[in-house]
Design an enzyme around this catalytic site. Structure first.
Site, PDB file in Angstrom:
ATOM      1  N   CYS A  47       0.851  -1.187   0.000  1.00  0.00           N
ATOM      2  CA  CYS A  47       0.000   0.000   0.000  1.00  0.00           C
ATOM      3  C   CYS A  47       0.892   1.243   0.000  1.00  0.00           C
ATOM      4  CB  CYS A  47      -0.935   0.094   1.202  1.00  0.00           C
ATOM      5  SG  CYS A  47      -2.039  -1.295   1.370  1.00  0.00           S
TER       6      CYS A  47
ATOM      7  N   ARG B 199       3.084   0.211  -5.355  1.00  0.00           N
ATOM      8  CA  ARG B 199       2.978  -0.439  -4.043  1.00  0.00           C
ATOM      9  C   ARG B 199       1.670  -1.202  -3.882  1.00  0.00           C
ATOM     10  NH1 ARG B 199       6.866   1.964  -0.713  1.00  0.00           N
ATOM     11  NH2 ARG B 199       5.928   0.944   1.064  1.00  0.00           N
TER      12      ARG B 199
ATOM     13  N   TRP C  90      -3.001  -2.458  -1.614  1.00  0.00           N
ATOM     14  CA  TRP C  90      -2.754  -3.855  -1.977  1.00  0.00           C
ATOM     15  C   TRP C  90      -3.461  -4.660  -0.896  1.00  0.00           C
ATOM     16  CZ3 TRP C  90      -0.213  -8.128   0.252  1.00  0.00           C
ATOM     17  CH2 TRP C  90      -0.007  -9.195  -0.622  1.00  0.00           C
TER      18      TRP C  90
ATOM     19  N   ASN D 262      -0.640   1.748   5.923  1.00  0.00           N
ATOM     20  CA  ASN D 262       0.165   0.730   5.251  1.00  0.00           C
ATOM     21  C   ASN D 262       0.753  -0.159   6.333  1.00  0.00           C
ATOM     22  OD1 ASN D 262       1.933  -0.795   3.693  1.00  0.00           O
ATOM     23  ND2 ASN D 262       3.509   0.800   3.695  1.00  0.00           N
ATOM     24  N   GLY D 263       0.448  -1.449   6.276  1.00  0.00           N
ATOM     25  CA  GLY D 263       0.966  -2.371   7.282  1.00  0.00           C
ATOM     26  C   GLY D 263      -0.108  -3.355   7.685  1.00  0.00           C
TER      27      GLY D 263
ATOM     28  N   GLU E  35      14.982 -17.132 -13.341  1.00  0.00           N
ATOM     29  CA  GLU E  35      14.604 -15.719 -13.430  1.00  0.00           C
ATOM     30  C   GLU E  35      13.745 -15.456 -14.673  1.00  0.00           C
ATOM     31  OE1 GLU E  35      14.334 -13.291 -11.606  1.00  0.00           O
ATOM     32  OE2 GLU E  35      14.336 -11.521 -12.872  1.00  0.00           O
TER      33      GLU E  35
ATOM     34  N   LYS F  48       9.927 -14.015 -14.536  1.00  0.00           N
ATOM     35  CA  LYS F  48       9.531 -12.777 -15.217  1.00  0.00           C
ATOM     36  C   LYS F  48       8.317 -13.009 -16.103  1.00  0.00           C
ATOM     37  CE  LYS F  48      11.246 -10.434 -13.745  1.00  0.00           C
ATOM     38  NZ  LYS F  48      12.184  -9.916 -12.768  1.00  0.00           N
TER      39      LYS F  48
ATOM     40  N   GLU G 127       5.095 -13.898 -14.061  1.00  0.00           N
ATOM     41  CA  GLU G 127       4.673 -12.771 -13.226  1.00  0.00           C
ATOM     42  C   GLU G 127       3.784 -11.788 -13.979  1.00  0.00           C
ATOM     43  OE1 GLU G 127       8.062 -10.441 -12.028  1.00  0.00           O
ATOM     44  OE2 GLU G 127       6.975  -9.440 -10.429  1.00  0.00           O
TER      45      GLU G 127
ATOM     46  N   HIS H 196      14.185 -36.981 -14.328  1.00  0.00           N
ATOM     47  CA  HIS H 196      13.775 -37.466 -13.004  1.00  0.00           C
ATOM     48  C   HIS H 196      12.320 -37.112 -12.698  1.00  0.00           C
ATOM     49  CE1 HIS H 196      17.824 -38.755 -12.209  1.00  0.00           C
ATOM     50  NE2 HIS H 196      18.259 -37.573 -12.601  1.00  0.00           N
TER      51      HIS H 196
ATOM     52  N   LYS I 103       4.937  -3.857  -5.906  1.00  0.00           N
ATOM     53  CA  LYS I 103       6.390  -3.750  -6.040  1.00  0.00           C
ATOM     54  C   LYS I 103       7.099  -3.992  -4.711  1.00  0.00           C
ATOM     55  CE  LYS I 103      10.092  -2.288  -8.369  1.00  0.00           C
ATOM     56  NZ  LYS I 103      10.559  -3.363  -9.259  1.00  0.00           N
TER      57      LYS I 103
HETATM   58  O1  M6R Z   1      12.561  -5.128  -3.229  1.00  0.00           O
HETATM   59  P1  M6R Z   1      13.089  -6.513  -3.217  1.00  0.00           P
HETATM   60  O2  M6R Z   1      14.262  -6.706  -4.121  1.00  0.00           O
HETATM   61  O3  M6R Z   1      13.373  -7.034  -1.840  1.00  0.00           O
HETATM   62  O4  M6R Z   1      11.914  -7.401  -3.815  1.00  0.00           O
HETATM   63  C1  M6R Z   1      12.027  -8.792  -3.884  1.00  0.00           C
HETATM   64  C2  M6R Z   1      10.961  -9.386  -4.762  1.00  0.00           C
HETATM   65  O5  M6R Z   1       9.696  -9.107  -4.247  1.00  0.00           O
HETATM   66  C3  M6R Z   1      11.040  -8.878  -6.207  1.00  0.00           C
HETATM   67  O6  M6R Z   1      12.294  -9.094  -6.757  1.00  0.00           O
HETATM   68  C4  M6R Z   1       9.993  -9.594  -7.076  1.00  0.00           C
HETATM   69  O7  M6R Z   1      10.293 -10.945  -7.184  1.00  0.00           O
HETATM   70  C5  M6R Z   1       9.906  -8.933  -8.446  1.00  0.00           C
HETATM   71  N1  M6R Z   1       8.585  -8.436  -8.648  1.00  0.00           N
HETATM   72  C6  M6R Z   1      10.194  -9.861  -9.583  1.00  0.00           C
HETATM   73  O8  M6R Z   1      10.137  -9.196 -10.810  1.00  0.00           O
END
Ligand code: M6R
Length: 596
Positions: A2, A27, A74, A100-101, A471, A475, A478, A494, A591
C-alpha cells in the site's frame, strides 16, 4: 504494501495527492481513495482499480483543497472492494485514516469495541474506530497527541498512518512502526508519504522517520514525537531525479527500465569504485560462513553470486529465500557474514532475516537500490546499487544492478583472499555499453504467436543457465500469467520430462562451454518428444540443434548472465504486450512487499 501520501499546502492539494498516488501505485493498485475537508466536515472518495478510476470520479467535483490524504491499496485484510478501500473512518466521521501495514491484534481490539457497526473487513477500520472513540472533537492538540500515542501503544504489528481529525483542518497526523514513512519538506507545504516518488516533483528535502515516531504536519510546521517527547530528525537532500519516474517515449515502465540496464550497471560501478570497502574486507578475512538471502528476482541474483563464488573462487555460500531462511534457524554466529539483497530495502521477509542475523551478532551487508530504505539503517555495511527508481513491478534493471554489485563483491573477495579474479572491473564496465537500449530480437517477436496461448512454458539450463532460467520463468509468469517452470537440464528425466510433448515450447540456454554437450543431450531428449526448442546462446555453431536460435553477444562466460537475461526480460514483456496486459501492474502483486 500500500502507498500513502498526505499533503498540506496550496489549494491544489487534490491534484498533488492524486499525482503522488500514481507514483505510488507500484505499491498496490487494488483500490484507491482520498480524504479531505468539505465545509468543516471530513469526506472521502474511493474507487476500485487503478488511480485513474478515482481521478475520473473526482474530475466532476473539481475541488480546491489544501489538506488531502490519499491511499493506494494492496489488499491484505478483506477482499478488494469499495468498502475495504482506504481511507477508513470512525462512526461519527471525525477521524479519517489511511494505513500501510498489518495490525496483528485487530480482532482482539475489534471485539473490545462495543456498539460499533463496522463497514469494512479491514484491520485499519478498527484503528479509525478506536481513535474516534478515544478522541473527542473538543480535545486540543496536546490531548490529541497524548491519546494518539495511547492508542498506538495498543497496536501490535506494523503501520504507517496518516490521519485527519475533524477539529484540525490544517494538519495531517502521522505515525510509523515497521512500515516506511517519510516527510517531504517544502516551503509553505509539507508531505507525509510512503516514499519519495510521491513528492519528488515538489521537493527533494526528506526527513526519514524512525519506528515509534508520530506527530503532525501543517503548511509551516513539522512536529515529531517519540514516546511522548518532541524530537528533531535530520533533513536530507535526496539525489533521485524526477525524470526517472517519467515513462517518456516508452509504452511501459518495464520497457523503459529494460532499456536502462546498461546505465544501471555503469552508475552502480562508478559509485562502487569510490566506496570504502575496508570495513567489509576485514570481515571477509575473518568470517567463518557466508549467508545470502533475498526474495524473488533479488534471490535469483544471489544465486548467481553463490554459483560464481563457489565454482570460480571455491568459497562456499549458504543461500535460501528469506521467507524460509528466517525459520530454519541457520547456524549464524558473530563470525558469519550475512548478505541481504533487496531492491526496495523494505521487503518484510528479508528484513526479518536481518533482525535474526543481528541477534546472532553477525556482520550484515545490504545490497539495495534505495538508500533511504529501512534495510540501510539495520545493517553494518551498505553496498548501494544505482539503477535509478524502478517503477515496474517486474524487476529488470535492478536485477542487473544487483548482479553488478555482487560481481564487484566477488572481485573484493578475490582481492582480500588473494585469489585469481575471474573477471576485471573493466570487463563488467564494458557490459554497460552492450546492455543499453531495448534490443528486441526480431526472431523473438515472430515466434511469440506460436506459443502465446500455451498453458505452460518451460525454461531449461544447466549451471548458471539454470539460475537464469529461474529468473526468465519468474519474469514471464509474473506479468503474462502463463504458467512457466524452470528446470535444471539434468533433472528433466527425473520426473518433469513427462510434461513435454509436441505442443511444448522450451526456452533453453547454453552459455557455458563445459556444460554445452550435456545440455545438448537434454535438448535432444526434449526434441524426441516433439518439443520446440528456442535456444539462447553465444555459440552460433549450436544453431542447428534448435527450432529457433536467439544469438547472444559473446563475453567472458562468467559474465554471460548479464547478457542472457536481457532477451528473457524482453520475451516476458513482448508476450505480455501481445496478450494485451499491462506489464507494469500484474494482478495480485505489488512492487514493495512489506508484509511477511
Ligand atoms: O525489493 P526486493 O528486491 O526485496 O523485492 C524482492 C521481490 O519481491 C522482487 O524481486 C519480485 O520478485 C519482483 N517483482 C520480480 O520481478
Amino acid at each position: 504494501m500500500c502507498g500513502i501520501v498526505g499533503y498540506v499546502g496550496g489549494d491544489n492539494a487534490l491534484d498533488i495527492v492524486l499525482n503522488g498516488l500514481k507514483n505510488l501505485e507500484y505499491r498496490g493498485y487494488d483500490s484507491s481513495g482520498v480524504a479531505y475537508f468539505n465545509k468543516n466536515n471530513l469526506v472521502f472518495k474511493k474507487s476500485v482499480g487503478e488511480i485513474k478510476n478515482l481521478q475520473q470520479k473526482l474530475e466532476k467535483t473539481n475541488l480546491k483543497k489544501t489538506v488531502v490524504l490519499g491511499h493506494t491499496r494492496w489488499a491484505t485484510h478483506g477482499e478488494n472492494n469499495l468498502k475495504n478501500a482506504h481511507p477508513h473512518c470512525d462512526k461519527n466521521k471525525e477521524v479519517m485514516l489511511v494505513h500501510n501495514g498489518i495490525i496483528e491484534n485487530y480482532i482482539k481490539l475489534k471485539n473490545e469495541l462495543k456498539n460499533v457497526n463496522f463497514l469494512s473487513q479491514t484491520d485499519t477500520e478498527v484503528v479509525a474506530q478506536i481513535l474516534g472513540r478515544e478522541i473527542s472533537f473538543f480535545d486540543d492538540k496536546k490531548v490529541v497527541l497524548n491519546k494518539f500515542l495511547k492508542v498506538l501503544k495498543k497496536l501490535k504489528g506494523s503501520y504507517a498512518f496518516a490521519v485527519l481529525f475533524k477539529q484540525f483542518d490544517d494538519k495531517i497526523f502521522f505515525a510509523k512502526q515497521k512500515s516506511p514513512l517519510i516527510i517531504g519538506v517544502g516551503q509553505n507545504f509539507n508531505f507525509v508519504a510512503s516514499d519519495i516518488s510521491a513528492f519528488l516533483k515538489h521537493t527533494k528535502k526528506v526527513i526519514n522517520l524512525e519506528d515509534g515516531d508520530y506527530g503532525y504536519i501543517s503548511k509551516k510546521e513539522i512536529k515529531i514525537f517519540n514516546n511522548g517527547k518532541e524530537i528533531s530528525r535530520k533533513t536530507a537532500i535526496v539525489a533521485d531525479n524526477f525524470d526517472e519516474i517519467n515513462i517518456g517515449k516508452h509504452s511501459s515502465f518495464m520497457e523503459k527500465e529494460i532499456s536502462e540496464g546498461g546505465y544501471a550497471i555503469k552508475n552502480t560501478l562508478l559509485h562502487l569504485k569510490n566506496l570504502d570497502f575496508s570495513k567489509l574486507k576485514k570481515v571477509i578475512k575473518g568470517c567463518d560462513k557466508i549467508f545470502v538471502t533475498a526474495c524473488g528476482t533479488a534471490l535469483h541474483a544471489g544465486m548467481i553470486f553463490k554459483y560464481i563464488l563457489e565454482t570460480k573462487c571455491k568459497i562456499d555460500v549458504i543461500l535460501d529465500c528469506a521467507s524460509e531462511f528466517r525459520y530454519k534457524n541457520f547456524l549464524v554466529t558473530k563470525k558469519s557474514l550475512c548478505i541481504f539483497i533487496s531492491q526496495s530495502g523494505e521487503t518484510a521477509d528479508t528484513l526479518s532475516c536481518v533482525l535474526y542475523a543481528k541477534k546472532k551478532k553477525a556482520f550484515c551487508v545490504a545490497i539495495t537500490n534505495v538508500l533511504s530504505s529501512r534495510i540501510t539503517k539495520m545493517v553494518d555495511f551498505v553496498v548501494p546499487t544505482f539503477a535509478g527508481i524502478e517503477v515496474s513491478v517486474a524487476s529488470t534493471k535492478a536485477y542487473l544492478a544487483q548482479l553488478c554489485a555482487l560481481y564487484y563483491l566477488i572481485y573484493v573477495f578475490c582481492d582480500v583472499l588473494k585469489l585469481k579474479k575471474p573477471f576485471s572491473v573493466e570487463d563488467i564496465f564494458a557490459l554497460s555499453k552492450i546492455l543499453n537500449n531495448f534490443c528486441q530480437d526480431k526472431n523473438l517477436l515472430k515466434i511469440i504467436p506460436n506459443f502465446i496461448n500455451n498453458k505452460s512454458l518451460f525454461f531449461v539450463g544447466r549451471g548458471q543457465d539454470y539460475l537464469l532460467a529461474l529468473e526468465g520463468a519468474l519474469k514471464l509468469k509474473e506479468i503474462s500469467y502463463i504458467h512457466c517452470e524452470a528446470f535444471a537440464g539434468g533433472e528433466l528425466k527425473h520426473g518433469s520430462l513427462s510434461l513435454i510433448d509436441e505442443k511444448s515450447y522450451v526456452f533453453s540456454l547454453i552459455t557455458q562451454k563445459k556444460l554445452a554437450d550435456k545440455m545438448l543431450s537434454n535438448i535432444v531428449e526434449m526434441k524426441s518428444r516433439g518439443a520446440k526448442i528456442i535456444l539462447f546462446s553465444q555459440f552460433k555453431n549450436l544453431k542447428d540443434n534448435a527450432t529457433y536460435f536467439i544469438p547472444l553477444k559473446k563475453v567472458k562466460e562468467s559474465l554471460m548472465p548479464f547478457i542472457a537475461i536481457k532477451p528473457l526480460q524482453e520475451l516476458a514483456l513482448l508476450c505480455t504486450k501481445q496478450k494485451g496486459l499491462n506489464p507494469d501492474k500484474p494482478r495480485n502483486l505489488a512492487k514493495s512487499v512489506t508484509v511477511e
